[in-house]
Design a protein around this motif. Sequence first.
Motif, short mmCIF file in Angstrom:
data_model
loop_
_atom_site.label_atom_id
_atom_site.label_comp_id
_atom_site.label_asym_id
_atom_site.label_seq_id
_atom_site.Cartn_x
_atom_site.Cartn_y
_atom_site.Cartn_z
N ASP A 39 7.07 7.95 -8.80
CA ASP A 39 6.42 9.20 -8.37
C ASP A 39 7.41 10.09 -7.63
O ASP A 39 7.44 11.31 -7.82
N PHE A 40 8.21 9.47 -6.75
CA PHE A 40 9.14 10.27 -5.94
C PHE A 40 10.12 11.04 -6.83
O PHE A 40 10.25 12.26 -6.70
N ARG A 81 3.17 -1.30 -6.05
CA ARG A 81 2.97 0.00 -5.42
C ARG A 81 4.30 0.67 -5.11
O ARG A 81 4.44 1.89 -5.23
N TYR A 107 9.50 8.00 2.14
CA TYR A 107 8.36 8.13 1.24
C TYR A 107 7.82 6.77 0.81
O TYR A 107 6.61 6.53 0.82
N ILE A 108 8.72 5.87 0.44
CA ILE A 108 8.29 4.54 0.00
C ILE A 108 7.53 3.83 1.11
O ILE A 108 6.42 3.31 0.91
N ALA A 150 5.68 4.18 -6.36
CA ALA A 150 6.16 5.17 -5.40
C ALA A 150 7.54 5.68 -5.80
O ALA A 150 7.84 6.87 -5.69
N GLN A 188 6.11 4.97 3.91
CA GLN A 188 4.86 5.59 4.33
C GLN A 188 3.77 5.44 3.26
O GLN A 188 2.59 5.31 3.57
N THR A 189 4.17 5.44 1.99
CA THR A 189 3.20 5.23 0.91
C THR A 189 2.59 3.83 0.98
O THR A 189 1.38 3.66 0.85
N ASN A 215 0.19 3.48 3.80
CA ASN A 215 -1.05 4.18 3.53
C ASN A 215 -1.91 3.46 2.49
O ASN A 215 -3.14 3.39 2.62
N ASP A 216 -1.28 2.91 1.47
CA ASP A 216 -2.03 2.41 0.31
C ASP A 216 -2.18 0.89 0.28
O ASP A 216 -2.92 0.37 -0.56
#
Length: 434
Positions: free
Chosen positions: A146-147, A139, A249-250, A143, A252-253, A256-257
Amino acid sequence: MSIKPKFYVKDLKNHVGEEVTLKGWLYNKRSSGKIQFLILRDGTGYVQCVVFKGNVTPEIFEAAEKLTQESSFEVVGKVKAEPRSVGGYELDVTDLKIISIAQEYPITPKEHGIEFLIDNRHLWVRSKKQVAILKVRARIVKAIRDFFDSHGFTLFDPPIITPNACEGTSTLFEMDYFDLGKAYLTQSGQLYEESGAMALGKVYSFGPTFRAEKSKTRRHLTEFWMVEPEMAFYDLDDNMDLAEEFIEYIVQTVLNDCKEELIILERDTSKLENIKRPFPRISYTEAVEILKRKGVDFQWGNDFGGTDETIIGDEFDKPVMIHRYPTEVKAFYMKRDPENEKVVLAVDVIAPEGYGEIIGGSQREDNLDLLLQRINEHGLPQSFFEWYLDLRRFGSVPHSGFGLGLERTVSWICGLEHLREAIPFPRMIYRNTP
RNA sequence: UCCGCGGUAGCUCAAUGGCAGAGCAUGCGGCUGUUAACCGCAGGGUUGUAGGUUCGAGCCCUACCCGCGGAGCCA
């Protein structure tokens, strides 16, 4: 004819009351005379399959009895919500087919030593905690991609085989390269990324890198993954802004996931929820003052050791960005601070909770003459760097970048004791198998 | 390379210089709701290797091999 599964454990919640067929492996088994509890795992989750003697033929009941730990099997049954069962669902078995009976499985549900587990890494990856770590790693990798993909970056793959040391410092893995003499496994794609930034503006690379240093600690692997963005027209502050947004971002992703995985890993998520911008930014000089205040005998001009990083990191509950290091301890390509020649525009990001440096970066020297001078000061052969110097000869611009170590990031977010669990098959100084 | 700790059953570990043991795993038996299930029985050992001290060594001594933790180095 297809044999691929129609259902996976993670989908069961949408099929309560239905009869489904699952395929997987026996994670554990408990029995009580006329009833057997089979824990099936299929890579997406775990589900308890209940075999009642009254509900199935004697042959099926016997087949269930034959299953040993990690035997593969196919099971048919009705899905029901069951609060007593781990995961909240279970399967009332009506049919069961053995695919392959496992021999005596070495990894038992009790404790094992690390040597044994690493010797059996190819099997250890089946364990619940390892599955969770590897899912979080995957994941994080997504991430990261994606970022950058969504922030205007272009993937720019540097070579793995290189003709010379990038930074001229660390020890490289060496090999014979046909008639061209020695070649080396890359320790960083950074110099190549700089040429990419001059072509595409903002680029990143993401892949394995290699260090032949004889480091024997929980924070080192000889083969590890690194993501390296490089941006034209970014100064040190822009670089730090990006690093900060990226890390947030990493984390928090994953929060969340990967909720289930973090529970399995018993991670204190409150510490991760706090990882939000802005992060503290202190100069190297200020960091040295922290060390001195803590009673560490530290000389301005030295590089921080692992324990120094932990002491500084413990002062903050977020990653701390330490910038402007002494010129002597940093690589030749880093730009000197115009306001203070003794320091370079470098930044290291230290993760909290003692996980150490996860990012190292800098604004690069964009002046041809100063770069040449630095190459000479480091005693590096100029001929190897002619192509790199060309980047300053043909439209040089201020630019910056950094590298983030994937395994250290995985290790921090998962709360691991050792980097070796953050990669499927770790490579260390005294270990290159399995 | 250096410092520290360790190597005993398939695994995790016990054993004052005096009969080599337990739990898990495995095999057999028991149990209709188990949650690292539980209960009974059984099999399973060149105590890392080579020497030495001793009436007697898993334990003490020497060398070597392997592993773990850390330092240095590094991300």
